[in-house]
Motif scaffolding. Structure first.
Motif, PDB file in Angstrom:
ATOM      1  N   ARG A 110      67.375 -26.451 -33.364  1.00  0.00           N
ATOM      2  CA  ARG A 110      67.479 -27.169 -34.648  1.00  0.00           C
ATOM      3  C   ARG A 110      66.237 -26.917 -35.506  1.00  0.00           C
ATOM      4  O   ARG A 110      66.334 -26.681 -36.712  1.00  0.00           O
ATOM      5  N   TRP A 111      65.074 -26.961 -34.888  1.00  0.00           N
ATOM      6  CA  TRP A 111      63.808 -26.754 -35.596  1.00  0.00           C
ATOM      7  C   TRP A 111      63.720 -25.325 -36.136  1.00  0.00           C
ATOM      8  O   TRP A 111      63.320 -25.118 -37.283  1.00  0.00           O
ATOM      9  N   LEU A 112      64.108 -24.347 -35.335  1.00  0.00           N
ATOM     10  CA  LEU A 112      64.079 -22.943 -35.768  1.00  0.00           C
ATOM     11  C   LEU A 112      65.034 -22.722 -36.945  1.00  0.00           C
ATOM     12  O   LEU A 112      64.684 -22.049 -37.921  1.00  0.00           O
ATOM     13  N   GLN A 113      66.227 -23.279 -36.861  1.00  0.00           N
ATOM     14  CA  GLN A 113      67.207 -23.121 -37.937  1.00  0.00           C
ATOM     15  C   GLN A 113      66.744 -23.818 -39.209  1.00  0.00           C
ATOM     16  O   GLN A 113      66.870 -23.274 -40.304  1.00  0.00           O
ATOM     17  N   LYS A 114      66.210 -25.028 -39.066  1.00  0.00           N
ATOM     18  CA  LYS A 114      65.727 -25.783 -40.222  1.00  0.00           C
ATOM     19  C   LYS A 114      64.627 -25.012 -40.968  1.00  0.00           C
ATOM     20  O   LYS A 114      64.590 -24.996 -42.200  1.00  0.00           O
ATOM     21  N   ASN A 115      63.768 -24.350 -40.208  1.00  0.00           N
ATOM     22  CA  ASN A 115      62.663 -23.598 -40.802  1.00  0.00           C
ATOM     23  C   ASN A 115      63.013 -22.142 -41.100  1.00  0.00           C
ATOM     24  O   ASN A 115      62.157 -21.389 -41.561  1.00  0.00           O
TER      25      ASN A 115
END
Length: 178
Positions: A110-115
């Motif tokens: 989720r963090w990788l996709q968000k960024n």
């Protein structure tokens, strides 16, 4: 016949454990390419320090500490790391949604996709890397370029035995779709 089948399974299990124990995760090569992000899994000594060193050395632009206790703050991290955290504190994100390796991978995704990141360096202990890599590949698929960077340790027999069992049981659970 049952005793022979059981003996064969026990032999396969023992050989698997020996292979596991002698092929622990390795640190990334010194000339490993730069990634967008570093994801460090909490729970072992030297992991966070190594991740911050990677960030400080410019080998990634941002760091996610996956599985951090919800009560931990960036100030706590800065105090723990001292001068190591200087100039990189603003590039550290604390993830407190995960409680195990599988949820670490989900939180990181989720963090990788968000960024909008495409690549990551995964940091954990050498004895934990095989299962961590497996879980991250299951969640991330081939959508992200991943470098594994294991922190060397001196795991006890019980640590290796426990981790091997977790790895085998997880693989069986995935295979059985449990």
């Amino acid at each position: 016949m049952i005793a022979r089948a059981f003996s064969l399974l026990l032999l396969i299990y023992a050989i698997g454990f020996m292979a596991f124990a002698f092929t622990l995760g390795k640190p990334a090569k010194a000339d490993a390419r730069t990634t967008d992000a570093v994801v460090v899994l909490t729970g072992g000594s030297g992991r966070l320090e190594h991740a911050v060193d990677v960030l400080r050395d410019g080998k990634a632009e941002r760091l996610l500490v996956a599985g951090a206790d919800p009560s931990v703050t960036k100030a706590d991290i800065a105090r723990r790391l001292g001068s190591r955290a200087r100039n990189v504190r603003s590039a550290i994100d604390l993830g407190s949604e995960s409680v195990d390796t599988r949820s670490n991978a989900e939180e990181a995704a989720r963090w990788l996709q968000k960024n909008r990141y495409d690549s990551l360096r995964l940091i954990t202990s050498d004895w934990h890397m095989r299962r961590a890599r497996y879980e991250f590949r299951r969640v991330l698929g081939q959508d992200f370029d991943m470098i594994t960077d294991a922190v060397r340790s001196e795991p006890s027999f019980l640590t290796l035995f426990g981790e091997y069992n977790k790895f085998v049981l997880r693989r069986v659970a995935v295979w059985a779709d449990i």
